[in-house]
Each structure stands twice: as structure tokens, then as C-alpha cells.
Design an enzyme around this catalytic site. Structure first.
Site, PDB file in Angstrom:
ATOM      1  CG  ASP A  29      -1.405   2.006   2.974  1.00  9.97           C
ATOM      2  OD1 ASP A  29      -2.630   1.904   2.822  1.00  9.97           O
ATOM      3  OD2 ASP A  29      -0.586   1.913   2.023  1.00  9.97           O
ATOM      4  CB  ILE A  30       2.488  -1.557   1.757  1.00 16.21           C
ATOM      5  CG1 ILE A  30       3.850  -2.187   1.527  1.00 16.21           C
ATOM      6  CG2 ILE A  30       1.774  -1.280   0.435  1.00 16.21           C
ATOM      7  CD1 ILE A  30       3.784  -3.589   0.922  1.00 16.21           C
ATOM      8  CG  ASN A  86     -10.697   5.078  -0.976  1.00 18.19           C
ATOM      9  OD1 ASN A  86     -11.167   6.211  -0.927  1.00 18.19           O
ATOM     10  ND2 ASN A  86      -9.411   4.836  -0.788  1.00 18.19           N
ATOM     11  N   GLY A  92     -11.427   4.707  -6.064  1.00 22.51           N
ATOM     12  CA  GLY A  92     -10.047   4.220  -6.042  1.00 22.51           C
ATOM     13  C   GLY A  92      -9.851   2.982  -5.193  1.00 22.51           C
ATOM     14  CG  HIS A  99      -9.240  -1.169   3.498  1.00 22.19           C
ATOM     15  ND1 HIS A  99      -9.734  -1.955   2.476  1.00 22.19           N
ATOM     16  CD2 HIS A  99      -8.609  -0.141   2.895  1.00 22.19           C
ATOM     17  CE1 HIS A  99      -9.404  -1.420   1.316  1.00 22.19           C
ATOM     18  NE2 HIS A  99      -8.730  -0.306   1.539  1.00 22.19           N
ATOM     19  CG  HIS A 101      -7.377   4.323   3.679  1.00 22.97           C
ATOM     20  ND1 HIS A 101      -6.183   4.029   3.054  1.00 22.97           N
ATOM     21  CD2 HIS A 101      -8.333   3.723   2.919  1.00 22.97           C
ATOM     22  CE1 HIS A 101      -6.402   3.300   1.981  1.00 22.97           C
ATOM     23  NE2 HIS A 101      -7.704   3.099   1.872  1.00 22.97           N
TER      24      HIS A 101
HETATM   25  P1  5GP Z   1      -7.901   1.034  -1.217  1.00 30.71           P
HETATM   26  O1  5GP Z   1      -7.208   1.548  -2.459  1.00 30.71           O
HETATM   27  O2  5GP Z   1      -8.585  -0.291  -1.494  1.00 30.71           O
HETATM   28  O3  5GP Z   1      -8.783   2.024  -0.532  1.00 30.71           O
HETATM   29  O4  5GP Z   1      -6.733   0.776  -0.173  1.00 30.71           O
HETATM   30  C1  5GP Z   1      -5.866  -0.301  -0.242  1.00 30.71           C
HETATM   31  C2  5GP Z   1      -4.644   0.077   0.532  1.00 30.71           C
HETATM   32  O5  5GP Z   1      -3.927  -1.102   0.827  1.00 30.71           O
HETATM   33  C3  5GP Z   1      -3.685   1.001  -0.225  1.00 30.71           C
HETATM   34  O6  5GP Z   1      -3.492   2.197   0.507  1.00 30.71           O
HETATM   35  C4  5GP Z   1      -2.418   0.177  -0.351  1.00 30.71           C
HETATM   36  O7  5GP Z   1      -1.240   0.949  -0.236  1.00 30.71           O
HETATM   37  C5  5GP Z   1      -2.555  -0.823   0.764  1.00 30.71           C
HETATM   38  N1  5GP Z   1      -1.886  -2.089   0.508  1.00 30.71           N
HETATM   39  C6  5GP Z   1      -1.932  -2.822  -0.635  1.00 30.71           C
HETATM   40  N2  5GP Z   1      -1.210  -3.957  -0.499  1.00 30.71           N
HETATM   41  C7  5GP Z   1      -0.707  -3.936   0.766  1.00 30.71           C
HETATM   42  C8  5GP Z   1       0.119  -4.855   1.502  1.00 30.71           C
HETATM   43  O8  5GP Z   1       0.525  -5.908   1.030  1.00 30.71           O
HETATM   44  N3  5GP Z   1       0.440  -4.494   2.770  1.00 30.71           N
HETATM   45  C9  5GP Z   1      -0.008  -3.329   3.340  1.00 30.71           C
HETATM   46  N4  5GP Z   1       0.374  -3.086   4.584  1.00 30.71           N
HETATM   47  N5  5GP Z   1      -0.788  -2.455   2.674  1.00 30.71           N
HETATM   48  C10 5GP Z   1      -1.136  -2.751   1.409  1.00 30.71           C
END
Ligand code: 5GP
Length: 113
Positions: A29-30, A86, A92, A99, A101
Site C-alpha cells: 500500500d502506498i 472496505n 471508506g 481489494h 487489505h
Molecule cells: P480503500 O480505501 O479503497 O479500501 O483502499 C485503497 C487503498 O489503495 C488505500 O489504502 C490507498 O493507500 C491505496 N492506494 C491508493 N493509490 C495507490 C497507488 O497508486 N499505489 C498503491 N500501491 N496504493 C494505492
């Protein structure tokens, strides 16, 4: 239009990829929320858990198997980790491409915020 994660799978956007097979891949995760924070992502787009159907069963199961494997490889399976999906605004969700986590390496609070 490709999703963000399709662009990452196609190497149009760089990432730290830690696992890949024909059905899914896993990236760091970034914006990690714990010492271990990996996303396990299907190559075929499932938008969110709230919209899955029975034909997604095998792929969803595979994602969880890979999540467990990643947790073992990163050394958090014994200490404990969380696999989180999520789904939707209140949870969130920010990327509409399902995906998992994989979060671990520290004690995690419960209930979640
Ligand atoms: P969500 O909020 O949809 O459950 O999770 C999305 C996740 O993707 C977040 O934890 C966010 O930090 C991660 N994320 C968003 N953009 C990027 C990216 O460009 N690269 C990576 N590796 N993770 C990302």
C-alpha cells in the site's frame, strides 16, 4: 477506462509488487497503516463486495488464500493480522476495484473506527 489497480497490474503506474499469478496480484500500500500493509487485488475487476455474485465465489476465495499466504510470508500470520475489504462510502472505500487489505505487524484496535 481502466481502474487505478488495472493500470498498476499493467505496469502503467509503478508499484512494489510482492505477488502475482494469473488471477490476482499483491502490492505494498502506498500509504501503509501498519508495518505490514499489502493489497491483494483481482485482475478481473469486481467493483466492491456489496455487488458480488455467485460467479465471483472462486476468485474471492482465491484472494483470501493469497492474503493468508502473504501474511505468512511477511511474518505476521503467527502474531496476527487483519484482512479488510472496505465496501462503499461509509466503509471508506476509495478505489472502486475490490481489494483485500492485509494489515499487521502491530496490535490492531477493535472495534474499527
Ligand atoms: P480503500 O480505501 O479503497 O479500501 O483502499 C485503497 C487503498 O489503495 C488505500 O489504502 C490507498 O493507500 C491505496 N492506494 C491508493 N493509490 C495507490 C497507488 O497508486 N499505489 C498503491 N500501491 N496504493 C494505492
Amino acid at each position: 477506462m481502466k481502474t487505478l489497480f488495472q493500470k498498476i497490474a499493467d505496469r502503467e503506474i509503478p508499484s512494489k509488487m510482492v505477488y502475482e499469478d494469473d488471477q490476482c496480484f499483491a502490492i505494498e500500500d502506498i500509504n501503509p497503516q501498519a508495518p505490514v500493509h499489502i493489497l491483494v487485488i483481482p485482475k478481473r475487476v469486481i467493483v466492491r463486495l456489496g455487488e458480488v455474485s455467485a460467479e465471483d465465489s472462486a476468485l474471492l476465495g482465491h484472494l483470501l488464500v493469497v492474503a493468508g499466504q502473504v501474511a505468512r510470508e511477511r511474518g505476521v500470520a503467527a502474531s496476527g493480522f487483519r484482512a479488510v475489504i472496505n465496501s462503499g462510502a461509509d466503509a471508506g472505500e476509495t478505489v472502486p476495484h475490490l481489494h483485500v487489505h492485509v494489515v499487521g505487524g502491530r496490535a490492531l484496535g477493535w472495534p474499527p473506527g
